[in-house]
Design an enzyme around this catalytic site. Sequence first.
Site, PDB file in Angstrom:
ATOM      1  N   HIS A  87       0.875  -1.176   0.000  1.00  0.00           N
ATOM      2  CA  HIS A  87       0.000   0.000   0.000  1.00  0.00           C
ATOM      3  C   HIS A  87       0.912   1.226   0.000  1.00  0.00           C
ATOM      4  O   HIS A  87       2.016   1.172   0.561  1.00  0.00           O
ATOM      5  CB  HIS A  87      -0.830   0.107   1.279  1.00  0.00           C
ATOM      6  N   ASP A 140       2.325   1.862   3.368  1.00  0.00           N
ATOM      7  CA  ASP A 140       3.322   0.924   3.910  1.00  0.00           C
ATOM      8  C   ASP A 140       4.716   1.417   3.603  1.00  0.00           C
ATOM      9  O   ASP A 140       5.635   1.250   4.402  1.00  0.00           O
ATOM     10  CB  ASP A 140       3.241  -0.467   3.255  1.00  0.00           C
TER      11      ASP A 140
HETATM   12  C1  XUL Z   1      -7.299  -6.645   4.698  1.00  0.00           C
HETATM   13  C2  XUL Z   1      -6.527  -7.066   3.525  1.00  0.00           C
HETATM   14  C3  XUL Z   1      -5.712  -6.009   2.870  1.00  0.00           C
HETATM   15  C4  XUL Z   1      -5.701  -6.087   1.380  1.00  0.00           C
HETATM   16  C5  XUL Z   1      -5.006  -4.933   0.706  1.00  0.00           C
HETATM   17  O1  XUL Z   1      -8.013  -7.656   5.326  1.00  0.00           O
HETATM   18  O2  XUL Z   1      -6.514  -8.222   3.155  1.00  0.00           O
HETATM   19  O3  XUL Z   1      -4.441  -6.051   3.390  1.00  0.00           O
HETATM   20  O4  XUL Z   1      -5.094  -7.260   0.950  1.00  0.00           O
HETATM   21  O5  XUL Z   1      -5.539  -3.712   1.030  1.00  0.00           O
END
Ligand code: XUL
Length: 439
Positions: free
Chosen positions: A103, A106
């Site tokens: 993300h 992150d």
């Molecule tokens: C949350 C989840 C996230 C997604 C990406 O449960 O799985 O980490 O994979 O936003």
Amino acid sequence: MAFTTFFDHIPTIAYEGVESDNPFAFKWYDAKAKVLGKSMKDWMRNSVCYWHTFRGMGGDPFGPGTICRPWEDGTDSLDQALRRTEVVFDFLTKLGVEYYAFHDRDVAPEGGNLTETNANLWAVAKQLKKLQDATGVKLLWGTANLFSHPRFNQGASTSPNADVFAYCANSVKEAIDVTKFLGGENYVFWGGREGYNSLLNTDLGREGRHFAAFLGMAVDYAKSVKFRGQFLIEPKPCEPTKHQYDFDSATVLGFLERNGLADHFKLNIEQNHATLAGHDFNHEIAFATSVGKLGSLDANRGDTMNGWDTDQFPTDFREAAQAWLYIHQNGGLGSGGLNYDAKVRRDSTDVDDMFHAHICGIDTWARGLRIAEKIIKDGKLAKVLKTRYASYDKGIGAEIDKGRTDFRSLQAYIVKKGEAAPNASGRQELLENVFNSYV
Ligand code: XUL
Ligand code: CO
């Protein structure tokens, strides 16, 4: 050549086979071994997630983080973010995976204002590009975190606050640009706050229209900048909100179809999200495959005794074996992969545990693949399935499948016959025995 010294005590993780008792070796995953016409590496496309493995410090709703990584200085500064990238790439190369996923938040912290926030992301992205070029590790997918900051407490693109909608547009635009810059093969939308906690303060129709408009703008933007990666939606029924709009695969596809968006998206299916929705992981994978929408997998597992997303590393090679049957039917995962969206437990505090966790996840899916190879080569289960639907291969069934019947002609057929032919046994128990014989 490592960039840092944090993993110097750990050997490069190699395949040693089931006889090996080296905890820092793969027992089942042999990257180059050919299985069903492709290398294991090409089937699996293993990916490490940045958020759990490098930003998760073991905090939970009852207590703070318990894990102190030796490379962290305790700040969320840009300097720290830049220094962390080298550790990440050392981990990826030592483990021997070819992909990672992140993300925006992150990899880079928010700045004092949005201009600074965008600049921070690009500063880290340039560094990630250098490290990708130096190591050959690739980006499986990028995404924007539209759920952690308090501004998203009432939704992201479905927030009642139009400024939040605009904020999200900036985030997704930048995240798509960065993903494109890094050659990312997919872009994921997980709508953690796209849902509601109470219908008393929620206009479902309006939020649905905003959500569709937002995804439509993302599609238009990607097209305008020639981003060629696959868009993926990751379903999850709840947590953090009581009810999330992307409940499960079928709900997501219905929503996309209704809004003319289905051609632009596939699904990123996560094991623990499937079970929260009351489905098996394999239900979700089989459904997505059956409608040509299997995009990628977030490989993890929940705990059957818990009603929340525990994001544990996969251990169930039987479940993985069945998953491979559908992935094989799909011709593979395409641009997707196996992204280990999982975290070590808060009492697994050593750097070594990061390796044990990923070795277990990768070996689980590799062992599943080897079992699936036996099932597919043997062909017994596929034959049973084909036979079960044989009444559609000829006679009236073939006419139905070719679209050559209507209620009148079907009535004429069955009234003349007087009663349907008797059903053959479903033989579930026999098939379970057969499945077990390959494990
Ligand atoms: C949350 C989840 C996230 C997604 C990406 O449960 O799985 O980490 O994979 O936003
Ligand atoms: Co996920």
